[in-house]
Every structure is written in structure tokens, then in C-alpha cells.
Design a protein around this motif. Structure first.
Motif, PDB file in Angstrom:
ATOM      1  N   VAL A 198       0.707  -4.741   1.464  1.00  0.00           N
ATOM      2  CA  VAL A 198       0.798  -3.523   0.791  1.00  0.00           C
ATOM      3  C   VAL A 198      -0.146  -3.552  -0.397  1.00  0.00           C
ATOM      4  CG1 VAL A 198       2.079  -1.989  -0.872  1.00  0.00           C
ATOM      5  CG2 VAL A 198       3.177  -3.038   1.497  1.00  0.00           C
ATOM      6  N   ILE A 199      -1.072  -2.606  -0.629  1.00  0.00           N
ATOM      7  CA  ILE A 199      -1.807  -2.415  -1.759  1.00  0.00           C
ATOM      8  C   ILE A 199      -1.457  -1.492  -2.859  1.00  0.00           C
ATOM      9  CG2 ILE A 199      -4.161  -2.413  -2.523  1.00  0.00           C
ATOM     10  CD1 ILE A 199      -3.735  -3.336   1.071  1.00  0.00           C
ATOM     11  N   GLY A 200      -0.760  -1.565  -3.943  1.00  0.00           N
ATOM     12  CA  GLY A 200      -0.592  -0.442  -4.903  1.00  0.00           C
ATOM     13  C   GLY A 200      -1.500  -0.186  -5.504  1.00  0.00           C
ATOM     14  N   SER A 201      -1.709   1.285  -5.440  1.00  0.00           N
ATOM     15  CA  SER A 201      -2.839   1.726  -6.336  1.00  0.00           C
ATOM     16  C   SER A 201      -2.402   2.211  -7.668  1.00  0.00           C
ATOM     17  CB  SER A 201      -3.393   3.012  -5.657  1.00  0.00           C
ATOM     18  OG  SER A 201      -2.289   4.005  -5.416  1.00  0.00           O
ATOM     19  N   SER A 202      -1.448   2.932  -7.867  1.00  0.00           N
ATOM     20  CA  SER A 202      -0.809   3.296  -9.240  1.00  0.00           C
ATOM     21  C   SER A 202       0.406   2.807  -9.407  1.00  0.00           C
ATOM     22  CB  SER A 202      -0.949   4.761  -9.373  1.00  0.00           C
ATOM     23  OG  SER A 202      -0.332   5.497  -8.345  1.00  0.00           O
ATOM     24  N   ILE A 203       1.240   1.921  -8.815  1.00  0.00           N
ATOM     25  CA  ILE A 203       2.350   1.330  -9.372  1.00  0.00           C
ATOM     26  C   ILE A 203       2.181   0.438 -10.558  1.00  0.00           C
ATOM     27  CG2 ILE A 203       3.773   1.734  -7.418  1.00  0.00           C
ATOM     28  CD1 ILE A 203       2.965  -1.050  -6.558  1.00  0.00           C
ATOM     29  N   THR A 204       2.854   0.630 -11.544  1.00  0.00           N
ATOM     30  CA  THR A 204       2.670  -0.323 -12.735  1.00  0.00           C
ATOM     31  C   THR A 204       4.166  -0.976 -13.206  1.00  0.00           C
ATOM     32  OG1 THR A 204       2.887   1.726 -14.129  1.00  0.00           O
ATOM     33  CG2 THR A 204       0.714   1.324 -13.628  1.00  0.00           C
ATOM     34  N   ALA A 205       5.095  -0.349 -12.810  1.00  0.00           N
ATOM     35  CA  ALA A 205       6.359  -1.019 -13.261  1.00  0.00           C
ATOM     36  C   ALA A 205       6.313  -2.431 -13.156  1.00  0.00           C
ATOM     37  CB  ALA A 205       7.504  -0.160 -12.689  1.00  0.00           C
ATOM     38  N   ASP A 206       6.992  -3.235 -13.997  1.00  0.00           N
ATOM     39  CA  ASP A 206       6.921  -4.495 -13.824  1.00  0.00           C
ATOM     40  C   ASP A 206       7.878  -4.930 -12.568  1.00  0.00           C
ATOM     41  OD1 ASP A 206       6.133  -4.119 -16.294  1.00  0.00           O
ATOM     42  OD2 ASP A 206       6.503  -6.285 -16.791  1.00  0.00           O
ATOM     43  N   GLU A 207       9.021  -3.963 -12.204  1.00  0.00           N
ATOM     44  CA  GLU A 207       9.895  -4.311 -11.406  1.00  0.00           C
ATOM     45  C   GLU A 207       9.321  -4.245  -9.923  1.00  0.00           C
ATOM     46  OE1 GLU A 207      10.418  -2.583 -13.921  1.00  0.00           O
ATOM     47  OE2 GLU A 207      12.355  -2.601 -14.470  1.00  0.00           O
ATOM     48  N   LEU A 208       8.213  -3.750  -9.898  1.00  0.00           N
ATOM     49  CA  LEU A 208       7.311  -3.594  -8.591  1.00  0.00           C
ATOM     50  C   LEU A 208       6.334  -4.415  -8.527  1.00  0.00           C
ATOM     51  CD1 LEU A 208       7.521   0.205  -7.345  1.00  0.00           C
ATOM     52  CD2 LEU A 208       7.629  -1.952  -5.821  1.00  0.00           C
ATOM     53  N   GLY A 222       3.221 -10.579   0.098  1.00  0.00           N
ATOM     54  CA  GLY A 222       2.182  -9.868   0.710  1.00  0.00           C
ATOM     55  C   GLY A 222       1.713  -8.584  -0.101  1.00  0.00           C
ATOM     56  N   LEU A 223       2.243  -8.134  -1.252  1.00  0.00           N
ATOM     57  CA  LEU A 223       2.133  -7.133  -2.112  1.00  0.00           C
ATOM     58  C   LEU A 223       0.965  -7.470  -3.204  1.00  0.00           C
ATOM     59  CD1 LEU A 223       2.577  -4.486  -3.479  1.00  0.00           C
ATOM     60  CD2 LEU A 223       4.327  -5.579  -4.909  1.00  0.00           C
ATOM     61  N   ALA A 224      -0.241  -6.519  -3.135  1.00  0.00           N
ATOM     62  CA  ALA A 224      -1.357  -6.497  -4.025  1.00  0.00           C
ATOM     63  C   ALA A 224      -1.221  -5.537  -4.766  1.00  0.00           C
ATOM     64  CB  ALA A 224      -2.614  -7.109  -3.566  1.00  0.00           C
ATOM     65  N   ARG A 225      -1.740  -5.484  -6.169  1.00  0.00           N
ATOM     66  CA  ARG A 225      -1.726  -4.277  -6.698  1.00  0.00           C
ATOM     67  C   ARG A 225      -3.351  -4.265  -7.469  1.00  0.00           C
ATOM     68  NH1 ARG A 225       3.382  -3.512 -10.100  1.00  0.00           N
ATOM     69  NH2 ARG A 225       2.073  -3.446 -12.042  1.00  0.00           N
ATOM     70  N   VAL A 226      -3.718  -3.007  -7.820  1.00  0.00           N
ATOM     71  CA  VAL A 226      -4.884  -2.698  -8.463  1.00  0.00           C
ATOM     72  C   VAL A 226      -4.452  -2.540  -9.785  1.00  0.00           C
ATOM     73  CG1 VAL A 226      -6.902  -1.158  -8.575  1.00  0.00           C
ATOM     74  CG2 VAL A 226      -6.020  -1.947  -6.373  1.00  0.00           C
ATOM     75  N   ALA A 227      -3.555  -1.905 -10.349  1.00  0.00           N
ATOM     76  CA  ALA A 227      -3.326  -1.469 -11.705  1.00  0.00           C
ATOM     77  C   ALA A 227      -2.406  -2.555 -12.348  1.00  0.00           C
ATOM     78  CB  ALA A 227      -2.282  -0.143 -11.613  1.00  0.00           C
ATOM     79  N   PRO A 228      -2.669  -2.759 -13.679  1.00  0.00           N
ATOM     80  CA  PRO A 228      -1.833  -3.848 -14.288  1.00  0.00           C
ATOM     81  C   PRO A 228      -0.330  -3.351 -14.390  1.00  0.00           C
ATOM     82  CG  PRO A 228      -3.637  -2.777 -15.615  1.00  0.00           C
ATOM     83  CD  PRO A 228      -3.725  -2.236 -14.253  1.00  0.00           C
ATOM     84  N   THR A 229       0.494  -4.421 -14.731  1.00  0.00           N
ATOM     85  CA  THR A 229       1.795  -4.062 -15.074  1.00  0.00           C
ATOM     86  C   THR A 229       1.961  -3.076 -16.419  1.00  0.00           C
ATOM     87  OG1 THR A 229       2.098  -6.087 -16.061  1.00  0.00           O
ATOM     88  CG2 THR A 229       2.608  -6.149 -13.711  1.00  0.00           C
ATOM     89  N   ASN A 230       2.992  -2.693 -16.489  1.00  0.00           N
ATOM     90  CA  ASN A 230       3.319  -1.956 -17.810  1.00  0.00           C
ATOM     91  C   ASN A 230       3.396  -3.066 -18.869  1.00  0.00           C
ATOM     92  OD1 ASN A 230       3.676   0.698 -16.908  1.00  0.00           O
ATOM     93  ND2 ASN A 230       5.901   0.481 -16.555  1.00  0.00           N
TER      94      ASN A 230
END
Length: 524
Positions: A198-208, A222-230
Motif C-alpha cells: 500500500v502506498i498512502g498519498s495523503s494519510i498523515t496520522a501517526d497511527e497509520l 508493506g505500507l509506504a507513505r509519501v506524506a510525512p506523519t503529523n
């Protein structure tokens, strides 16, 4: 003879009504069958389009659209048609599927702006991957996965996506997800539980995010994120405020927060509390508010904010900053209330998270409030001016953003487009483009030598290697991932909401207080 005639009369007299009775009975059966058939066709056929249907008890079309389908949203039609043309051109078995998962049937105008822009950005990344990468393989098929708007409406979609990993679709990643909500958190857990990257675009919550608060093992493998955490956004905001604070005048801060909160608002609140420790802003008061469970709804919080505004005016005169941990609907209500405050002679600055980008297109916002000693600054996920105004030497590049600009120009007409009217101020198109760029990068890096299609399990293993020379040169800035799939020291644009209705870029800020080194290597 008389007896015979009488017998014949009795038999035939009864025969006539019997035939009529049988005819009427047969007609009734046929009519009933026809009515039943019509009902079955009109009420029991719950298909909306190939791959999409209405679950029992719901009128919302959810699932994975494998053809050209805009989920009843005319604003999506042009970009959906462009995706359809691109998918139709994929021949043979040399492609894999990436699903863009968002709530395409949302009824919130501000959410639909976000979704439309992310969809356009994802398509541009798909088109570039298939046409501008020197024939690299596999090619990318993009499909739309509607997570719906209900608490559990994501479940049939996730089940369908899991099946697509084992079919000729060759699903290898899911991008998008959208806001940091409880249903989306559950959907990410289910997807990664099935081994789907999964590649999160706009999820920023630390819980995610993985790797938070020492949690082991990672809850979302397997989760990667483009946006920084909150937390990282708040750290970037802290570095900005320390550099710009008026050292001569003490500035006290008031915290206004969503109670009980959701994954986004809770982590933003905790980040703001941490920000105030050691920052120029000394805490003076915490004031909660309770929004509806569906935070896109108005509820009665406007009344609460009228009361909070009175409390704002009661604070000491050196209280000039308000830290707001809430969603965009409540932020709009709060700004509107501040526009009618009783202490208009006092200046206030509201600092908040990236949800404020929604207000760029919010018709109900009282923009005149921003002309009367009130400013709203927020951390955006991306901004079109971030890399055009004296950018730093590391952390991103003007050329990377200009690549997206060239794609936008090409997509204004065939064969690449058209994709409908575009807007960049809210950063959603840019971040949607970068999320799919990261998906393509992981898929192609996972292809074993001598093969053209990667194994599903190998794609998510690529995220810890996305650094150094293998970083993704995103239009929002460099994407360098740590061992948990989180972006390291990602550029955070500080943006001001203007009375004219747009978002004005102020400057870039960094979670580490400065841009990453040229090697972009997260510390061990």
C-alpha cells in the motif's frame, strides 16, 4: 338419445368454464412471472458496472471498476476516459495492475476536489511510466477502487483486490487511501494483512504509520507513505516558528482540539502539545470541541465555536497563536466564528495541519475574516510554488516539478488527455502523482532478473531501499524512505490561506530543521 344429449350438454357446458379458468390461471401465472422478472431486473440486479455493485442494504456502488466508470461523478469523466484509453492500449501479459483506492462516491464537495485532483495526478504518473521510461517493464494498468463512505463499505473492495492478486489482473499495489480515518486504518490493516503493498498519498496520522512509538513488528507490513506523519509536520512547523518568532515579544498559544478525535486529529493534537514544549509558544489554555462522528457534516459545532471565540477574546493579550487540531469542516466553522469575534482589534494566527488545504475550494468559508487581524498558516503536503522560489540544493529539485508541468501540458489534449480542469494549489494532484510514482518504482525494482513481472511479496520489500541513488524524485520533493516505509525529512511547505481564495506559499520547512544531505540517507 335424450340421455346421450343430456350427457353431452353437461360435459361441454362444464368444459367451457374449465378452459376459461385454465386460460385465466395461465395468464395470471405469466403476468406474475413477468412482474417478478421485472422486479428481479430492476431491484435485484445490483450491478453498477464491471467489477462494481451495490452491496445488500446499500445504494452505494463499491468495488473495483475494471472498465471506464466514473462512479456517477461527471467531474471524473474525462480523466476516467483517459485512463480507459491508456489501459486499452496494454497488450499481452506485460503489465501489472495498480489500484487507486479512494471514496469515489463521496458526497462532500471538498472531498471530491481532493479525489479528482489525486486521480488526475495518478493518471499522469501512469502515462509517464508507460510512455516516458525508455520501455521499462512492466507497464502499468490503473484501476479505480471505491472504498465507499460507510464504516465497513471498504470490505468488499478489499476482498476483490485480494482476488485480483491471484488473477490475470496481476494486482501488485494499492495507492491512495485518502484521509486518516478509522475505516481507512482498518482497510490498510486488511490490505497489508493480505500481503498487498500500500502506498498512502495523503494519510498523515501517526497511527497509520509503521515504526511509531517503538511498536514492533510493524502493524502494516508493506505500507509506504509519501506524506510525512503529523509529528514530522509539527516538527517542521516548529522549525519554521522558531526561525520566524518575534524574540522581543512573548507569544502564548491556545490549543483547540477535536474530542474524542480520530487518527488524524489525535496525532495532530499530540504533535502540537509536543511542539509547545521548548517552542516560542507557551501554552495558556486547551479548549476541546466535539464534532459529529462524520466530520464532513456540520453538526452543532458552529455553536461551540461561537463560545470558544468568546474564550479566545478572554485570553491574555499576549496570546496570539491558536493551534487547531481538527478536520477542515470544523476549521472552516472556527475561522468563520473568529471573523465575527468581539476582539477584532487583536491579531491572531491559527496554525494547523494539511487538512486546511481543503479550504482553498470551500465556498462556505468567510474569506473576509482573513482581512481582519486573522491569518491561517498550515503544513501542506505539496505546493506548486515550493520548488520554483529559491529552492534549496537538496531535498527536491525544480526540474522534478517541471517534469509534472510538462505532463500537464501534454494532458490538455489527445493522446494523453484531456483530463478535465486541473488545480494545483491544494497539493493533491502533486501528491497523487508522487504516490503512483513510488508504486511504479517499487514494482519495477522488484522485477527479478530474466523476468518481467514481480512477485507480489517482493514489491513491499523494496521500500527500505528507496534512498540514496534509489530515491524517488517526486514533484513534492525527494522521497527517501526509512526502514518502516516513512519518508525521511520530507519537504513540508508552509502555506497561508488568503482572502482571495487561494493558498500562498510561504517557505519550505523540514522535520529535521534543515534539508537532507545530498545522499538522502535516513540515520540507522
Amino acid at each position: 338419445m335424450a340421455g346421450g344429449m343430456g350427457t353431452w350438454v353437461r360435459e361441454h357446458v362444464w368444459e367451457i368454464p374449465l378452459r376459461r379458468y385454465l386460460s385465466l390461471l395461465l395468464a395470471a401465472v405469466l403476468v406474475a412471472g413477468g412482474v417478478f422478472g421485472v422486479r428481479a431486473l430492476t431491484h435485484d440486479d445490483r450491478r453498477c458496472a464491471p467489477g462494481v455493485s451495490r452491496p445488500a442494504g446499500s445504494d452505494e456502488c463499491v468495488g473495483v471498476a475494471t472498465g471506464v466508470y466514473d462512479f456517477g461523478q461527471p467531474r471524473f469523466h474525462q480523466v476516467v476516459e483517459a485512463i480507459g484509453r491508456e489501459n486499452k492500449g496494454l497488450r499481452g501479459g506485460g503489465y501489472v495492475t495498480v489500484a487507486l483506492m479512494l471514496p469515489f462516491t463521496s458526497t462532500s464537495p471538498t472531498n471530491l476536489n481532493d479525489i479528482e485532483h489525486q486521480l488526475q495526478g495518478a493518471y499522469l504518473a501512469q502515462y509517464s511510466a508507460n510512455h516516458d521510461s525508455n520501455g521499462q517493464s512492466p507497464r502499468i494498468r490503473l484501476v479505480l477502487a471505491n472504498s465507499g463512505t460507510g464504516k465497513d463499505s471498504w470490505r468488499p473492495t478489499v476482498d476483490q483486490l485480494e482476488g485480483m492478486t491471484r488473477s490475470a489482473d496481476r494486482l501488485r499495489a494499492v495507492a491512495g487511501i485518502g484521509q486518516s480515518t478509522d475505516p481507512n486504518q482498518a482497510a490498510v490493516a486488511a490490505l497489508t494483512g493480505h500481503g498487498i503493498p500500500v502506498i498512502g498519498s495523503s494519510i498523515t496520522a501517526d497511527e497509520l504509520a509503521n515504526g511509531q512509538h517503538g511498536k514492533k513488528p510493524d502493524p502494516y507490513p508493506g505500507l509506504a507513505r509519501v506524506a510525512p506523519t503529523n509529528t514530522d509536520e509539527a516538527r517542521a512547523l516548529a522549525s519554521y516558528t522558531k526561525a520566524t518568532a518575534d524574540k522581543a515579544n512573548e507569544n502564548k498559544a491556545m490549543l483547540v482540539y477535536d474530542k474524542p478525535g480520530d487518527p488524524y486529529t489525535n496525532s495532530l493534537k499530540e504533535s502540537f502539545i509536543a511542539l509547545m514544549n521548548g517552542s516560542p509558544y507557551q501554552p495558556v489554555l486547551e479548549q476541546p470541541f466535539t464534532p459529529p462522528a462524520d466530520r464532513s457534516q456540520e453538526g452543532t459545532t458552529a455553536n461551540t465555536f461561537r463560545q470558544i471565540t468568546n474564550i479566545v477574546c478572554d485570553t491574555p493579550r499576549d496570546t496570539r497563536t491558536i493551534l487547531f487540531a481538527g478536520r477542515h469542516t470544523q476549521l472552516r466553522q472556527f475561522v468563520n466564528a473568529l471573523g465575527d469575534r468581539g476582539c477584532m482589534d487583536r491579531s491572531f494566527q491559527v496554525l494547523t495541519g494539511d487538512e486546511a488545504s481543503y479550504l482553498t475550494y470551500e465556498k462556505e468559508l468567510d474569506r473576509d475574516a482573513l482581512r481582519h487581524n486573522l491569518s491561517v498558516l498550515f503544513t501542506s503536503l505539496a505546493h506548486p510554488d515550493a520548488w520554483l522560489q529559491n529552492p534549496p540544493k537538496t531535498g527536491g529539485a525544480t526540474a522534478d516539478y517541471q517534469t509534472l508541468q510538462r505532463l500537464l501540458k501534454a494532458a490538455s489534449h489527445k493522446p494523453a488527455g484531456p483530463i478535465g480542469p486541473v488545480a494545483l494549489d491544494d497539493g493533491q494532484l502533486i501528491i497523487g502523482y508522487d504516490a503512483l510514482q513510488l508504486a511504479v518504482h517499487g514494482i519495477r525494482e522488484a522485477v527479478p532478473e530474466g523476468r518481467s513481472i514481480p512477485a507480489l511479496a517482493d514489491v513491499g520489500l523494496q521500500w527500505p531501499q528507496v534512498k540514496g541513488s534509489l530515491k524517488v524524485a517526486g514533484a513534492s520533493g525527494w522521497i527517501c524512505l526509512d526502514e518502516h516505509g516513512n519518508p525521511y525529512d520530507k519537504a513540508v511547505p508552509i502555506v497561508r490561506l488568503t482572502p482571495q481564495g487561494d493558498s500562498q506559499f510561504v517557505q519550505l520547512a523540514w522535520p529535521e530543521g534543515k534539508p537532507p544531505g545530498k545522499d538522502c540517507l535516513p540515520p540507522a
